[in-house]
Write an enzyme that holds these catalytic residues in place. Structure first.
Site, mmCIF file in Angstrom:
data_model
loop_
_atom_site.group_PDB
_atom_site.id
_atom_site.type_symbol
_atom_site.label_atom_id
_atom_site.label_comp_id
_atom_site.label_asym_id
_atom_site.label_seq_id
_atom_site.Cartn_x
_atom_site.Cartn_y
_atom_site.Cartn_z
ATOM 1 N N TYR A 66 0.680 -1.793 0.570
ATOM 2 C CA TYR A 66 -0.238 -0.184 -0.277
ATOM 3 C C TYR A 66 1.097 1.115 -0.155
ATOM 4 O O TYR A 66 1.783 1.483 1.038
ATOM 5 C CB TYR A 66 -0.505 -0.233 1.276
ATOM 6 N N LEU A 217 -18.003 -2.371 2.723
ATOM 7 C CA LEU A 217 -18.344 -1.123 1.995
ATOM 8 C C LEU A 217 -18.484 -0.736 0.933
ATOM 9 O O LEU A 217 -19.161 -0.381 -0.006
ATOM 10 C CB LEU A 217 -18.272 -0.515 3.511
ATOM 11 N N GLY A 218 -18.408 -2.255 -0.095
ATOM 12 C CA GLY A 218 -17.992 -2.415 -1.389
ATOM 13 C C GLY A 218 -16.412 -1.554 -1.784
ATOM 14 O O GLY A 218 -16.707 -1.956 -3.132
ATOM 15 N N THR A 221 -16.421 0.799 -4.612
ATOM 16 C CA THR A 221 -17.527 0.859 -5.504
ATOM 17 C C THR A 221 -18.846 0.816 -4.253
ATOM 18 O O THR A 221 -19.572 -0.801 -4.045
ATOM 19 C CB THR A 221 -18.039 -0.307 -6.309
ATOM 20 N N PRO A 222 -19.558 1.550 -3.607
ATOM 21 C CA PRO A 222 -20.514 1.759 -2.144
ATOM 22 C C PRO A 222 -21.152 1.010 -2.769
ATOM 23 O O PRO A 222 -21.942 1.186 -3.699
ATOM 24 C CB PRO A 222 -20.607 2.929 -2.182
#
Length: 291
Positions: A66, A217-218, A221-222
């Site tokens: 990351y 939470l997606g 793409t929420p």
């Protein structure tokens, strides 16, 4: 630092020889856009990490890929020397290129380098948990896991890794890894709208193995669902709070690692995950990801 977990929803779970809060924190969003480069607000990123520990969170998920190195170095700057109760999970199996892609890197020499890089950037002599990430950026892919996983087992025997897990894996790869050495968790994509691992979640729970959903939470793409919005409106809550609370209720072995770069959002997630859902709420929500 206050490391009391009494205010966090979901209680605790045992990962190997460690007890962690089921509500944890995923550090991916602390890096720059598309998980590349430093954050725009470095002080804000450090504040999020300190607030996570202050809230009582004892499970932080990260990776040296990351940034790369960015989130690990932020964790080290914010929290080192680490509280004894803090459990930091990382992952290996992919690196980053100049374009921000995630090329796989699972040869033994690749994995050894990634483990050393994680040790160095986190400033520890032993990693609490290393997840072997399989598949690619598009999802799981069938294929053997033995050679790569055996490399991590060797590093565990050398004292560089305490616990092992697998990520972005098929059920067959989970079984293949477990035939080689014990694992303490599986980390796959799973949320209200993506229920492909329902049976795996239940089997792992029966065996005392954690299931850690990434993108709870997606992700990029929420989650969007008329049913989710309807339940949230009825409960005077946000859809994201309902989605997190559903995961904690779904199975006791599910550990949450929602990510954010905002202290306010971190607090909102922690409070929202404690939302009380009735059996009727759960039944309505369960229909979202079903065919």
């Amino acid at each position: 630092m206050n490391t009391s977990s009494t205010a966090l929803p979901g209680g605790t779970w045992t990962l190997g020889d460690a007890t962690v809060t089921r509500f944890g924190y995923g550090a991916m969003q602390l890096a720059g856009p598309w998980v590349m480069g430093p954050p725009a607000d470095r002080d804000g990123a450090l504040a999020v990490l300190r607030e996570a520990v202050g809230l009582g969170i004892t499970h932080i998920d990260t990776s040296d890929a990351y940034g790369p190195r960015v989130t690990n170095e932020l964790i080290r700057e914010a929290l080192h020397p680490y509280p004894e109760s803090l459990f930091i999970a990382t992952k290996v199996g992919a690196t980053r290129d100049a374009q921000g892609n995630w090329p796989t890197a699972r040869r033994p020499e690749d994995l050894r380098k990634q483990v050393r890089d994680n040790l160095d950037s986190l400033g520890v002599e032993t990693l609490d948990l290393v997840n072997l990430r399989m598949g690619d950026a598009q999802g799981t892919r069938p294929g053997p896991i033995t050679e790569a996983f055996e490399t991590l087992v060797d590093l565990q025997r050398e004292g560089l890794i305490r616990h092992l897990g697998v990520s972005n894996v098929t059920e067959e790869q989970v079984a293949e890894a477990r035939a080689i050495a014990p694992i303490v968790c599986v980390q796959n994509m799973y949320n209200l709208a993506h229920r492909h691992d329902d049976d795996l979640v239940d089997r792992l729970a029966a065996d005392g193995i954690a299931y850690v959903p990434y993108f709870p939470l997606g992700g990029f793409t929420p989650l969007q669902s008329e049913t989710l919005s309807r339940v949230a409106t009825r409960l005077a809550a946000t859809p994201m709070s309902v989605a997190l609370a559903w995961l904690l209720r779904r199975s006791p072995n599910i550990l949450l690692i929602p990510g954010t770069s905002s202290v306010a959002h971190l607090r909102e997630n922690a409070a929202g995950a404690g939302l009380a859902l009735s059996p009727e709420d759960m039944a309505e929500l369960d229909g979202i990801g079903r065919p």
